[in-house]
Design a protein around this motif. Structure first.
Motif, PDB file in Angstrom:
ATOM      1  N   TYR A 114       0.579  -1.076   0.258  1.00 44.65           N
ATOM      2  CA  TYR A 114       0.174  -0.183  -0.210  1.00 44.65           C
ATOM      3  C   TYR A 114       1.191   1.331  -0.186  1.00 44.65           C
ATOM      4  N   ILE A 115       0.451   2.383  -0.095  1.00 47.45           N
ATOM      5  CA  ILE A 115       0.901   3.520  -0.183  1.00 47.45           C
ATOM      6  C   ILE A 115      -0.676   4.483   0.422  1.00 47.45           C
ATOM      7  N   SER A 116      -0.184   5.823   1.046  1.00 49.70           N
ATOM      8  CA  SER A 116      -1.097   6.499   1.352  1.00 49.70           C
ATOM      9  C   SER A 116       0.045   7.866   1.951  1.00 49.70           C
ATOM     10  N   ASP A 117      -1.164   8.931   0.762  1.00 47.23           N
ATOM     11  CA  ASP A 117      -0.679  10.269   1.609  1.00 47.23           C
ATOM     12  C   ASP A 117      -1.764  11.113   2.674  1.00 47.23           C
ATOM     13  N   ALA A 118      -2.198  10.639   2.797  1.00 44.91           N
ATOM     14  CA  ALA A 118      -3.059  10.986   4.205  1.00 44.91           C
ATOM     15  C   ALA A 118      -2.036  11.072   5.155  1.00 44.91           C
ATOM     16  N   ASP A 119      -2.412  11.497   6.150  1.00 47.60           N
ATOM     17  CA  ASP A 119      -2.271  12.177   7.727  1.00 47.60           C
ATOM     18  C   ASP A 119      -1.895  11.148   8.291  1.00 47.60           C
ATOM     19  N   PRO A 121       0.416  10.103  11.620  1.00 51.92           N
ATOM     20  CA  PRO A 121       1.716  10.135  12.269  1.00 51.92           C
ATOM     21  C   PRO A 121       2.771   9.257  12.582  1.00 51.92           C
ATOM     22  N   GLY A 122       2.707   7.868  11.903  1.00 51.69           N
ATOM     23  CA  GLY A 122       4.216   6.938  12.294  1.00 51.69           C
ATOM     24  C   GLY A 122       3.894   6.496  13.277  1.00 51.69           C
ATOM     25  N   LEU A 123       4.669   5.178  13.447  1.00 50.77           N
ATOM     26  CA  LEU A 123       3.952   4.428  14.582  1.00 50.77           C
ATOM     27  C   LEU A 123       4.757   4.746  15.995  1.00 50.77           C
ATOM     28  N   TYR A 124       4.640   4.202  16.430  1.00 48.74           N
ATOM     29  CA  TYR A 124       5.341   4.666  18.140  1.00 48.74           C
ATOM     30  C   TYR A 124       6.470   3.384  18.233  1.00 48.74           C
ATOM     31  N   GLU A 129      -0.641  -1.770  21.366  1.00 46.46           N
ATOM     32  CA  GLU A 129      -2.471  -1.633  21.940  1.00 46.46           C
ATOM     33  C   GLU A 129      -2.286  -0.542  20.108  1.00 46.46           C
ATOM     34  N   GLU A 130      -2.051   0.472  20.378  1.00 43.58           N
ATOM     35  CA  GLU A 130      -1.727   2.251  19.938  1.00 43.58           C
ATOM     36  C   GLU A 130      -1.461   1.838  18.657  1.00 43.58           C
ATOM     37  N   ASP A 131      -0.360   1.289  18.730  1.00 44.32           N
ATOM     38  CA  ASP A 131      -0.349   1.367  16.835  1.00 44.32           C
ATOM     39  C   ASP A 131      -0.968  -0.186  15.894  1.00 44.32           C
ATOM     40  N   SER A 132      -1.316  -1.013  16.429  1.00 40.95           N
ATOM     41  CA  SER A 132      -2.166  -1.569  16.114  1.00 40.95           C
ATOM     42  C   SER A 132      -3.133  -1.356  15.523  1.00 40.95           C
ATOM     43  N   VAL A 133      -4.351  -0.499  16.122  1.00 35.05           N
ATOM     44  CA  VAL A 133      -5.238   0.253  16.034  1.00 35.05           C
ATOM     45  C   VAL A 133      -4.840   0.769  14.773  1.00 35.05           C
ATOM     46  N   MET A 134      -4.056   1.323  14.946  1.00 33.84           N
ATOM     47  CA  MET A 134      -3.751   2.986  13.799  1.00 33.84           C
ATOM     48  C   MET A 134      -3.676   2.682  12.266  1.00 33.84           C
ATOM     49  N   VAL A 135      -2.728   1.430  12.790  1.00 35.06           N
ATOM     50  CA  VAL A 135      -2.673   0.515  11.067  1.00 35.06           C
ATOM     51  C   VAL A 135      -3.845   0.374  10.245  1.00 35.06           C
ATOM     52  N   PRO A 165       3.212  12.340  -8.133  1.00 36.97           N
ATOM     53  CA  PRO A 165       2.795  12.903  -7.933  1.00 36.97           C
ATOM     54  C   PRO A 165       2.714  12.980  -6.108  1.00 36.97           C
ATOM     55  N   TYR A 166       3.532  12.675  -5.585  1.00 36.45           N
ATOM     56  CA  TYR A 166       3.378  12.773  -4.158  1.00 36.45           C
ATOM     57  C   TYR A 166       5.059  13.247  -3.839  1.00 36.45           C
ATOM     58  N   LEU A 167       5.194  14.271  -4.219  1.00 34.97           N
ATOM     59  CA  LEU A 167       6.449  15.810  -3.666  1.00 34.97           C
ATOM     60  C   LEU A 167       5.920  15.926  -3.354  1.00 34.97           C
ATOM     61  N   GLY A 168       6.596  16.295  -2.232  1.00 36.65           N
ATOM     62  CA  GLY A 168       6.064  17.676  -1.343  1.00 36.65           C
ATOM     63  C   GLY A 168       5.843  17.171  -0.437  1.00 36.65           C
ATOM     64  N   LYS A 169       4.801  15.683  -0.714  1.00 39.38           N
ATOM     65  CA  LYS A 169       3.719  15.788   0.339  1.00 39.38           C
ATOM     66  C   LYS A 169       4.590  14.536   1.468  1.00 39.38           C
ATOM     67  N   ARG A 170       3.958  13.858   2.338  1.00 33.52           N
ATOM     68  CA  ARG A 170       4.748  12.903   3.327  1.00 33.52           C
ATOM     69  C   ARG A 170       3.931  11.960   2.993  1.00 33.52           C
ATOM     70  N   VAL A 171       4.871  10.929   2.647  1.00 27.97           N
ATOM     71  CA  VAL A 171       4.203   9.467   2.395  1.00 27.97           C
ATOM     72  C   VAL A 171       4.301   8.162   3.226  1.00 27.97           C
ATOM     73  N   VAL A 172       3.052   7.437   3.104  1.00 21.60           N
ATOM     74  CA  VAL A 172       3.358   6.351   3.883  1.00 21.60           C
ATOM     75  C   VAL A 172       3.691   5.270   2.938  1.00 21.60           C
ATOM     76  N   ILE A 173       4.251   3.798   3.151  1.00 19.08           N
ATOM     77  CA  ILE A 173       4.421   2.924   2.188  1.00 19.08           C
ATOM     78  C   ILE A 173       3.745   2.102   2.981  1.00 19.08           C
ATOM     79  N   ALA A 174       3.543   0.614   3.291  1.00 22.19           N
ATOM     80  CA  ALA A 174       2.895   0.069   4.178  1.00 22.19           C
ATOM     81  C   ALA A 174       2.499  -1.339   3.672  1.00 22.19           C
ATOM     82  N   ALA A 175       3.269  -2.156   4.254  1.00 25.22           N
ATOM     83  CA  ALA A 175       2.915  -4.152   3.093  1.00 25.22           C
ATOM     84  C   ALA A 175       2.717  -4.868   4.509  1.00 25.22           C
ATOM     85  N   CYS A 176       1.220  -5.236   3.167  1.00 24.06           N
ATOM     86  CA  CYS A 176       0.504  -6.300   4.943  1.00 24.06           C
ATOM     87  C   CYS A 176       0.518  -7.728   4.362  1.00 24.06           C
TER      88      CYS A 176
END
Length: 258
Positions: A114-119, A121-124, A129-135, A165-176
Protein backbone atom coordinates in the motif's frame (compact mmCIF):
# COMPACT_ATOMS: atom_id res chain seq x y z
CA UNK A 1 44.38 24.02 -27.47
CA UNK A 2 41.40 24.61 -25.24
CA UNK A 3 42.02 26.12 -21.81
CA UNK A 4 39.63 25.97 -18.87
CA UNK A 5 39.92 28.45 -16.04
CA UNK A 6 38.96 27.52 -12.50
CA UNK A 7 38.48 30.05 -9.73
CA UNK A 8 39.49 28.97 -6.23
CA UNK A 9 37.48 30.16 -3.24
CA UNK A 10 38.77 29.07 0.15
CA UNK A 11 36.96 29.77 3.41
CA UNK A 12 38.92 29.77 6.64
CA UNK A 13 36.98 28.32 9.56
CA UNK A 14 37.44 29.03 13.25
CA UNK A 15 37.81 26.33 15.86
CA UNK A 16 36.61 27.20 19.35
CA UNK A 17 37.31 25.06 22.42
CA UNK A 18 35.49 25.88 25.64
CA UNK A 19 35.81 24.60 29.19
CA UNK A 20 34.07 25.45 32.44
CA UNK A 21 37.02 27.61 33.55
CA UNK A 22 38.28 29.39 30.48
CA UNK A 23 37.93 29.60 26.72
CA UNK A 24 40.56 28.83 24.11
CA UNK A 25 40.10 30.01 20.55
CA UNK A 26 42.32 28.77 17.74
CA UNK A 27 42.08 29.89 14.12
CA UNK A 28 42.30 27.01 11.71
CA UNK A 29 44.78 27.63 8.90
CA UNK A 30 44.53 26.37 5.36
CA UNK A 31 46.79 27.01 2.39
CA UNK A 32 45.79 25.87 -1.09
CA UNK A 33 48.19 25.42 -3.98
CA UNK A 34 48.24 23.49 -7.21
CA UNK A 35 50.95 21.46 -8.88
CA UNK A 36 51.91 23.18 -12.13
CA UNK A 37 53.22 21.60 -15.31
CA UNK A 38 53.02 22.09 -19.08
CA UNK A 39 49.22 21.79 -18.97
CA UNK A 40 48.54 23.61 -15.69
CA UNK A 41 49.50 27.16 -14.66
CA UNK A 42 48.51 29.11 -11.55
CA UNK A 43 48.94 32.85 -10.95
CA UNK A 44 47.84 32.75 -7.31
CA UNK A 45 44.16 33.25 -8.05
CA UNK A 46 43.20 31.58 -11.31
CA UNK A 47 44.18 28.12 -12.52
CA UNK A 48 44.50 27.71 -16.28
CA UNK A 49 44.27 24.10 -17.43
CA UNK A 50 44.74 22.50 -20.81
CA UNK A 51 41.71 20.35 -21.60
CA UNK A 52 42.16 16.77 -20.47
CA UNK A 53 45.00 17.53 -18.06
CA UNK A 54 44.61 16.21 -14.49
CA UNK A 55 44.82 18.85 -11.76
CA UNK A 56 46.54 18.08 -8.44
CA UNK A 57 45.48 20.34 -5.56
CA UNK A 58 47.81 20.67 -2.59
CA UNK A 59 46.32 21.40 0.85
CA UNK A 60 48.36 22.39 3.86
CA UNK A 61 46.81 23.24 7.25
CA UNK A 62 44.28 22.00 9.78
CA UNK A 63 40.72 22.55 8.49
CA UNK A 64 37.82 20.51 9.84
CA UNK A 65 36.28 19.90 6.40
CA UNK A 66 37.21 20.55 2.79
CA UNK A 67 34.40 20.83 0.23
CA UNK A 68 35.16 20.97 -3.49
CA UNK A 69 32.70 22.29 -6.07
CA UNK A 70 33.76 21.15 -9.53
CA UNK A 71 31.03 23.01 -11.40
CA UNK A 72 29.61 19.78 -12.77
CA UNK A 73 25.90 19.04 -12.53
CA UNK A 74 25.08 18.44 -8.87
CA UNK A 75 28.39 19.98 -7.71
CA UNK A 76 27.86 23.67 -8.36
CA UNK A 77 29.04 26.32 -5.90
CA UNK A 78 25.82 28.31 -6.33
CA UNK A 79 23.91 25.52 -4.54
CA UNK A 80 26.31 25.24 -1.59
CA UNK A 81 23.64 26.22 0.98
CA UNK A 82 20.74 24.32 -0.58
CA UNK A 83 19.00 21.79 1.67
CA UNK A 84 15.89 21.15 -0.43
CA UNK A 85 15.33 20.82 -4.16
CA UNK A 86 12.57 22.64 -6.00
CA UNK A 87 10.02 20.26 -7.49
CA UNK A 88 10.51 21.86 -10.90
CA UNK A 89 14.13 20.65 -10.84
CA UNK A 90 13.04 16.98 -10.57
CA UNK A 91 12.43 15.38 -13.96
CA UNK A 92 11.30 12.01 -12.58
CA UNK A 93 10.95 10.23 -9.24
CA UNK A 94 10.53 6.47 -9.06
CA UNK A 95 10.14 3.87 -6.34
CA UNK A 96 12.11 0.89 -7.63
CA UNK A 97 12.15 -2.59 -6.12
CA UNK A 98 12.14 -6.30 -6.86
CA UNK A 99 9.63 -8.73 -5.35
CA UNK A 100 10.40 -12.40 -4.94
CA UNK A 101 7.96 -15.02 -3.70
CA UNK A 102 9.81 -18.00 -2.30
CA UNK A 103 8.20 -21.44 -1.91
CA UNK A 104 4.56 -22.10 -1.06
CA UNK A 105 1.41 -20.81 -2.73
CA UNK A 106 0.08 -17.27 -3.11
CA UNK A 107 -3.38 -18.71 -2.48
CA UNK A 108 -2.36 -19.25 1.16
CA UNK A 109 -1.86 -15.53 1.85
CA UNK A 110 -3.46 -12.16 1.43
CA UNK A 111 -0.64 -9.79 0.51
CA UNK A 112 -0.90 -6.09 -0.34
CA UNK A 113 1.62 -3.33 -0.87
CA UNK A 114 0.00 0.00 0.00
CA UNK A 115 0.80 3.68 -0.23
CA UNK A 116 -0.91 6.65 1.41
CA UNK A 117 -0.39 10.40 1.48
CA UNK A 118 -3.09 10.91 4.13
CA UNK A 119 -2.25 12.17 7.60
CA UNK A 120 -0.36 9.30 9.26
CA UNK A 121 1.62 10.23 12.39
CA UNK A 122 3.87 7.19 12.31
CA UNK A 123 4.16 4.19 14.61
CA UNK A 124 5.13 4.49 18.26
CA UNK A 125 7.17 1.29 17.86
CA UNK A 126 6.81 0.50 21.56
CA UNK A 127 3.02 0.70 22.11
CA UNK A 128 1.47 -2.30 20.39
CA UNK A 129 -2.18 -1.55 21.19
CA UNK A 130 -2.00 1.98 19.81
CA UNK A 131 -0.02 0.95 16.75
CA UNK A 132 -2.25 -2.02 15.89
CA UNK A 133 -5.34 0.23 15.89
CA UNK A 134 -3.53 2.90 13.91
CA UNK A 135 -2.61 0.65 10.99
CA UNK A 136 -6.14 -0.76 10.76
CA UNK A 137 -7.73 2.71 10.73
CA UNK A 138 -8.47 3.82 7.14
CA UNK A 139 -5.67 6.14 6.12
CA UNK A 140 -6.26 6.50 2.42
CA UNK A 141 -4.39 3.29 1.62
CA UNK A 142 -4.09 2.58 -2.09
CA UNK A 143 -2.56 -0.47 -3.75
CA UNK A 144 0.87 0.20 -5.19
CA UNK A 145 0.58 -2.96 -7.25
CA UNK A 146 -2.42 -5.16 -7.95
CA UNK A 147 -2.59 -8.68 -6.50
CA UNK A 148 -2.47 -10.28 -9.95
CA UNK A 149 0.91 -8.61 -10.55
CA UNK A 150 2.65 -10.47 -7.73
CA UNK A 151 5.36 -12.86 -8.89
CA UNK A 152 4.70 -16.58 -8.68
CA UNK A 153 6.81 -18.49 -6.13
CA UNK A 154 10.49 -18.92 -7.07
CA UNK A 155 10.22 -15.99 -9.49
CA UNK A 156 11.44 -12.40 -9.13
CA UNK A 157 9.65 -9.43 -10.67
CA UNK A 158 10.82 -5.82 -10.95
CA UNK A 159 8.60 -2.79 -10.38
CA UNK A 160 8.87 0.96 -10.99
CA UNK A 161 6.28 3.23 -9.35
CA UNK A 162 5.93 6.88 -10.38
CA UNK A 163 6.42 9.02 -7.25
CA UNK A 164 6.10 12.46 -8.84
CA UNK A 165 2.44 12.81 -7.72
CA UNK A 166 3.71 12.50 -4.13
CA UNK A 167 6.45 15.14 -4.28
CA UNK A 168 6.20 17.55 -1.37
CA UNK A 169 3.87 15.23 0.56
CA UNK A 170 4.33 13.01 3.61
CA UNK A 171 4.10 9.48 2.22
CA UNK A 172 3.63 6.15 3.99
CA UNK A 173 4.40 2.79 2.38
CA UNK A 174 3.01 -0.35 4.03
CA UNK A 175 3.17 -4.06 3.23
CA UNK A 176 0.39 -6.25 4.62
CA UNK A 177 0.95 -9.99 4.86
CA UNK A 178 -1.87 -12.16 6.20
CA UNK A 179 -2.14 -15.92 6.15
CA UNK A 180 -5.57 -17.17 5.02
CA UNK A 181 -5.04 -20.93 4.49
CA UNK A 182 -2.84 -22.98 6.80
CA UNK A 183 -3.37 -26.17 4.80
CA UNK A 184 -0.99 -24.75 2.19
CA UNK A 185 2.61 -23.65 2.57
CA UNK A 186 2.72 -19.89 2.96
CA UNK A 187 5.43 -18.25 0.84
CA UNK A 188 7.98 -15.71 1.96
CA UNK A 189 7.89 -12.39 0.14
CA UNK A 190 11.25 -10.68 -0.31
CA UNK A 191 11.79 -7.03 -1.17
CA UNK A 192 15.09 -6.44 -2.95
CA UNK A 193 16.90 -3.39 -4.31
CA UNK A 194 14.21 -1.08 -2.92
CA UNK A 195 15.04 2.60 -3.37
CA UNK A 196 13.64 5.91 -4.55
CA UNK A 197 15.58 7.33 -7.48
CA UNK A 198 15.18 10.99 -8.41
CA UNK A 199 16.42 12.16 -11.81
CA UNK A 200 17.09 15.89 -11.99
CA UNK A 201 16.59 18.17 -14.98
CA UNK A 202 20.37 18.68 -15.11
CA UNK A 203 20.86 14.96 -15.74
CA UNK A 204 22.06 13.94 -12.28
CA UNK A 205 20.42 11.20 -10.19
CA UNK A 206 20.07 10.69 -6.46
CA UNK A 207 19.00 7.46 -4.76
CA UNK A 208 17.47 6.93 -1.30
CA UNK A 209 17.90 3.33 -0.11
CA UNK A 210 15.34 1.34 1.84
CA UNK A 211 17.54 1.47 4.93
CA UNK A 212 16.54 5.15 5.21
CA UNK A 213 12.79 4.52 5.00
CA UNK A 214 12.31 3.80 8.71
CA UNK A 215 10.33 0.60 8.05
CA UNK A 216 8.97 -1.23 11.09
CA UNK A 217 7.47 -4.72 11.21
CA UNK A 218 4.29 -5.05 13.31
CA UNK A 219 2.99 -8.52 14.23
CA UNK A 220 -0.78 -8.08 14.49
CA UNK A 221 -1.29 -11.63 15.84
CA UNK A 222 1.44 -11.80 18.43
CA UNK A 223 -1.11 -11.90 21.32
CA UNK A 224 -3.08 -14.77 19.78
CA UNK A 225 -0.81 -17.37 21.38
CA UNK A 226 -0.14 -19.18 18.11
CA UNK A 227 1.96 -22.34 18.19
CA UNK A 228 4.56 -21.17 15.69
CA UNK A 229 5.12 -18.00 17.70
CA UNK A 230 5.55 -20.05 20.85
CA UNK A 231 8.26 -21.95 19.02
CA UNK A 232 9.97 -18.71 18.04
CA UNK A 233 10.04 -17.47 21.62
CA UNK A 234 11.33 -20.78 23.04
CA UNK A 235 13.55 -22.22 20.32
CA UNK A 236 14.83 -19.07 18.59
CA UNK A 237 14.48 -17.04 21.81
CA UNK A 238 12.76 -14.16 20.05
CA UNK A 239 11.82 -11.65 22.75
CA UNK A 240 10.14 -8.98 20.64
CA UNK A 241 7.26 -10.76 18.90
CA UNK A 242 5.17 -7.59 18.64
CA UNK A 243 7.73 -5.77 16.53
CA UNK A 244 9.70 -7.92 14.18
CA UNK A 245 13.04 -7.00 12.69
CA UNK A 246 13.87 -5.44 9.36
CA UNK A 247 17.10 -5.53 7.43
CA UNK A 248 18.31 -1.93 7.62
CA UNK A 249 21.12 -2.34 5.10
CA UNK A 250 20.13 -0.52 1.93
CA UNK A 251 18.79 -1.37 -0.53
CA UNK A 252 17.21 -4.47 1.05
CA UNK A 253 13.97 -4.16 3.03
CA UNK A 254 12.07 -6.72 5.15
CA UNK A 255 10.99 -10.24 4.36
CA UNK A 256 7.49 -11.47 5.15
CA UNK A 257 6.41 -15.04 5.72
CA UNK A 258 6.23 -17.89 8.17
Amino acid sequence: MKLNKLLIAAGIASLTLASCENELTKDAKLNINVATNDGVSFDGQTITVKKGTPVEFQFNGDPDYITFFSGEAGKKYQYRDRITVDESDIESSKLIFDLQAQHGSLDAINFHLYISDADFPGLYKNKFEEDSVMVETPAGWKDLIEADQLPKPTYTKSFEIDMKPYLGKRVVIAACYKGVDNTLTQPKIYFQKMQIVNKMTDGTETALGAGSFGLTALNMLYKHNLSDQKALSTTAKVTNLAYGTTNASAPISPEFGT
